[in-house]
Design a protein around this motif. Structure first.
Motif, mmCIF file in Angstrom:
data_model
loop_
_atom_site.group_PDB
_atom_site.id
_atom_site.type_symbol
_atom_site.label_atom_id
_atom_site.label_comp_id
_atom_site.label_asym_id
_atom_site.label_seq_id
_atom_site.Cartn_x
_atom_site.Cartn_y
_atom_site.Cartn_z
ATOM 1 N N LEU A 81 0.850 -1.189 0.000
ATOM 2 C CA LEU A 81 0.000 0.000 0.000
ATOM 3 C C LEU A 81 0.889 1.244 0.000
ATOM 4 C CD1 LEU A 81 -3.221 0.601 0.816
ATOM 5 C CD2 LEU A 81 -2.093 1.565 2.806
ATOM 6 N N PRO A 83 1.791 4.443 1.570
ATOM 7 C CA PRO A 83 1.426 4.961 2.902
ATOM 8 C C PRO A 83 0.631 6.261 2.788
ATOM 9 C CG PRO A 83 3.800 4.553 2.735
ATOM 10 C CD PRO A 83 3.239 4.332 1.378
ATOM 11 N N GLY A 115 0.686 -6.259 9.885
ATOM 12 C CA GLY A 115 0.399 -5.826 8.504
ATOM 13 C C GLY A 115 1.279 -4.650 8.133
ATOM 14 N N THR A 116 2.572 -4.879 8.188
ATOM 15 C CA THR A 116 3.532 -3.766 8.096
ATOM 16 C C THR A 116 3.640 -3.148 6.705
ATOM 17 O OG1 THR A 116 5.688 -3.095 8.919
ATOM 18 C CG2 THR A 116 5.656 -5.105 7.596
ATOM 19 N N GLY A 117 3.325 -3.897 5.654
ATOM 20 C CA GLY A 117 3.421 -3.348 4.291
ATOM 21 C C GLY A 117 4.836 -2.855 4.005
ATOM 22 N N ILE A 121 4.985 2.348 9.254
ATOM 23 C CA ILE A 121 4.603 2.669 10.637
ATOM 24 C C ILE A 121 5.751 2.350 11.594
ATOM 25 C CG2 ILE A 121 3.055 2.055 12.545
ATOM 26 C CD1 ILE A 121 0.844 1.608 10.477
ATOM 27 N N ASP A 142 3.545 -9.559 8.345
ATOM 28 C CA ASP A 142 2.672 -9.395 7.176
ATOM 29 C C ASP A 142 2.390 -10.773 6.597
ATOM 30 O OD1 ASP A 142 2.115 -6.529 5.401
ATOM 31 O OD2 ASP A 142 1.493 -8.449 4.546
ATOM 32 N N ILE A 143 1.210 -10.917 6.019
ATOM 33 C CA ILE A 143 0.869 -12.193 5.385
ATOM 34 C C ILE A 143 1.472 -12.253 3.983
ATOM 35 C CG2 ILE A 143 -1.314 -11.559 4.242
ATOM 36 C CD1 ILE A 143 -2.468 -14.156 5.641
ATOM 37 N N ASP A 174 0.030 -14.747 9.621
ATOM 38 C CA ASP A 174 -1.346 -14.248 9.587
ATOM 39 C C ASP A 174 -1.587 -13.466 10.890
ATOM 40 O OD1 ASP A 174 -4.044 -13.789 9.493
ATOM 41 O OD2 ASP A 174 -4.630 -15.902 9.331
ATOM 42 N N ARG A 175 -1.884 -12.194 10.747
ATOM 43 C CA ARG A 175 -2.117 -11.301 11.892
ATOM 44 C C ARG A 175 -1.012 -11.417 12.946
ATOM 45 N NH1 ARG A 175 -8.367 -12.912 11.467
ATOM 46 N NH2 ARG A 175 -7.322 -14.464 10.189
ATOM 47 N N ASN A 189 -2.373 -0.970 10.986
ATOM 48 C CA ASN A 189 -3.262 -0.384 9.984
ATOM 49 C C ASN A 189 -3.670 -1.560 9.102
ATOM 50 O OD1 ASN A 189 -4.582 1.126 8.058
ATOM 51 N ND2 ASN A 189 -2.708 1.872 7.074
ATOM 52 N N PRO A 190 -4.691 -2.299 9.523
ATOM 53 C CA PRO A 190 -5.035 -3.540 8.809
ATOM 54 C C PRO A 190 -5.859 -3.233 7.555
ATOM 55 C CG PRO A 190 -6.588 -3.160 10.578
ATOM 56 C CD PRO A 190 -5.614 -2.010 10.628
ATOM 57 N N PRO A 191 -6.106 -4.248 6.713
ATOM 58 C CA PRO A 191 -7.081 -4.029 5.637
ATOM 59 C C PRO A 191 -8.434 -3.797 6.315
ATOM 60 C CG PRO A 191 -6.399 -6.347 5.760
ATOM 61 C CD PRO A 191 -5.591 -5.611 6.761
ATOM 62 N N ALA A 214 -4.095 -5.661 0.825
ATOM 63 C CA ALA A 214 -3.833 -4.561 1.762
ATOM 64 C C ALA A 214 -5.090 -3.753 2.052
ATOM 65 C CB ALA A 214 -2.761 -3.635 1.179
ATOM 66 N N TRP A 225 -12.967 -11.659 11.315
ATOM 67 C CA TRP A 225 -11.524 -11.425 11.091
ATOM 68 C C TRP A 225 -10.976 -10.531 12.210
ATOM 69 C CZ3 TRP A 225 -7.722 -7.804 10.258
ATOM 70 C CH2 TRP A 225 -6.574 -8.198 9.547
HETATM 71 C C1 LIG Z 1 -3.684 -1.218 4.924
HETATM 72 S S1 LIG Z 1 -2.188 -2.067 4.569
HETATM 73 C C2 LIG Z 1 -1.103 -1.230 5.697
HETATM 74 C C3 LIG Z 1 0.324 -1.207 5.271
HETATM 75 C C4 LIG Z 1 1.222 -0.308 6.146
HETATM 76 N N1 LIG Z 1 1.189 -0.747 7.520
HETATM 77 C C5 LIG Z 1 0.761 1.127 6.055
HETATM 78 O O1 LIG Z 1 0.144 1.624 7.010
HETATM 79 O O2 LIG Z 1 1.019 1.775 5.036
HETATM 80 C C6 LIG Z 1 -2.501 -3.627 5.342
HETATM 81 C C7 LIG Z 1 -1.344 -4.609 5.336
HETATM 82 O O3 LIG Z 1 -1.785 -5.783 6.027
HETATM 83 C C8 LIG Z 1 -1.341 -6.937 5.343
HETATM 84 N N2 LIG Z 1 -2.270 -8.029 5.661
HETATM 85 C C9 LIG Z 1 -3.458 -8.321 5.099
HETATM 86 N N3 LIG Z 1 -4.005 -9.404 5.689
HETATM 87 C C10 LIG Z 1 -3.136 -9.784 6.654
HETATM 88 C C11 LIG Z 1 -3.132 -10.840 7.608
HETATM 89 N N4 LIG Z 1 -4.152 -11.711 7.696
HETATM 90 N N5 LIG Z 1 -2.068 -10.946 8.434
HETATM 91 C C12 LIG Z 1 -1.025 -10.085 8.363
HETATM 92 N N6 LIG Z 1 -0.987 -9.068 7.476
HETATM 93 C C13 LIG Z 1 -2.024 -8.909 6.642
HETATM 94 C C14 LIG Z 1 -1.315 -6.549 3.887
HETATM 95 O O4 LIG Z 1 -0.453 -7.375 3.144
HETATM 96 C C15 LIG Z 1 -0.866 -5.074 3.983
HETATM 97 O O5 LIG Z 1 0.537 -4.993 3.897
#
Ligand SMILES: C[S@@+](CC[C@H](N)C(=O)[O-])C[C@H]1O[C@@H](n2cnc3c(N)ncnc32)[C@H](O)[C@@H]1O
Length: 287
Positions: A81, A83, A115-117, A121, A142-143, A174-175, A189-191, A214, A225
């Motif tokens: 994503l 930022p 979900g560090t992307g 953060i 991150d997944i 996962d999470r 900052n999750p999806p 994302a 979820w």
């Molecule tokens: C909204 S983006 C946020 C990215 C970054 N933290 C930011 O704020 O710019 C959500 C992130 O969560 C990750 N994600 C989605 N589902 C996930 C899961 N089940 N477990 C871990 N990470 C997950 C995505 O791959 C994505 O990188």
């Protein structure tokens, strides 16, 4: 930049202005020049390719491979994503928490970014906490392995700006599964967009170019979820530990009830700069 390149950019800008405004609201020729400089510095590709990408409406951060967030420049690919400015508020909230934690009895501060992307953060937090003497052990999950690779690249390039006793490790998970050491701060900052219900509010270019993983969760799996994530967060937080999350203004009120049901306490919702309720803070205060 050579005069020839400048003239080619200016001519492109003039000819395609109407199209460009649709994809890049507020774009100026000056900004276009800056993006070209970044693009040519990072990729060494020709101007024609740069202009081709602009015609397709590809987000500038994906074209140049770079985006500014908080106090640093981040390497960005379509695997992560881009930022957003509002997430800087989440970082500010996190920095405040870390300074408070540092005044407590713990010599080691543990922080998880779920979900560090791009790592925006957690790396911004660490960058703002260099004066903190405590050891910091941060984990970024991150997944998406591709996203973790981008975050690692950003860690490598920002490392010299971080304190040497502040460490960051990456976890493909996962999470918050796979984490077991109690944390004082969990930030995420999750999806948080419902794939069907919220779709009409998502800009078509965001949907077209940014990673689905994302952004979206399935409507019928949404509450479940988050419930699982709150349970994981509750179990992982140390007593008095803090959970911070960015979310969707329409869904945070219900999610805060679910968080309470999962054991989290002192739940508050905080606005962004436009007054929309976008951030949830919660604590673990009981066994
Ligand atoms: C909204 S983006 C946020 C990215 C970054 N933290 C930011 O704020 O710019 C959500 C992130 O969560 C990750 N994600 C989605 N589902 C996930 C899961 N089940 N477990 C871990 N990470 C997950 C995505 O791959 C994505 O990188």
């Amino acid at each position: 930049m050579s005069t020839k390149t400048y003239e080619a950019l200016a001519e492109f800008f003039e000819t395609h202005q109407q199209n460009l405004i649709q994809f890049y609201p507020g774009l100026t020729l000056r900004r276009l020049e800056q993006e070209w400089s970044l693009f040519s510095r990072i990729t060494s590709q020709p101007l024609s390719l740069f202009l081709q990408k602009l015609k397709q409406g590809i987000p500038l951060a994906y074209i140049s491979g770079s985006s500014y967030f908080y106090k640093a420049e981040f390497f960005i690919t379509p695997d992560v994503l881009i930022p957003r400015y509002e997430t800087e508020i989440l970082v500010e909230m996190g920095v405040k928490e870390i300074f408070k934690i540092a005044q407590g009895p713990n010599s080691i501060i543990r922080i998880a970014d779920m979900g560090t992307g791009s790592g925006a953060i957690i790396l911004s937090l660490l960058q703002d906490c260099t004066l903190i003497k405590n050891q910091i052990e941060a984990t970024a999950t991150d997944i998406s392995q591709a996203a973790l690779n981008v975050a690692k690249t950003n860690y490598d390039s920002l490392r010299t700006h971080l304190a040497s006793n502040h460490k960051l490790t990456f976890l493909h998970a996962d999470r918050l599964t796979k984490l077991s050491t109690p944390q004082q701060l969990i930030i995420t900052n999750p999806p948080y967009i419902k794939a069907k219900e919220d779709l009409s509010t998502v800009h078509p270019m965001v949907k077209k170019f940014e990673p689905e993983l994302a952004l979206f969760l399935k409507d019928d799996e949404y509450e479940n979820w988050f419930e699982n994530m709150f349970i994981q967060a509750y179990n992982l937080l140390q007593m008095e530990g803090v959970f911070l999350m960015e979310g969707h203004e329409n869904h945070l009120p219900l999610l805060s009830k679910i968080a309470a049901h999962c054991g989290l306490s002192q739940i508050t919702i905080h606005p962004d700069l436009t007054g929309r309720k976008r951030f949830l803070r919660a604590c673990r205060i009981k066994e």
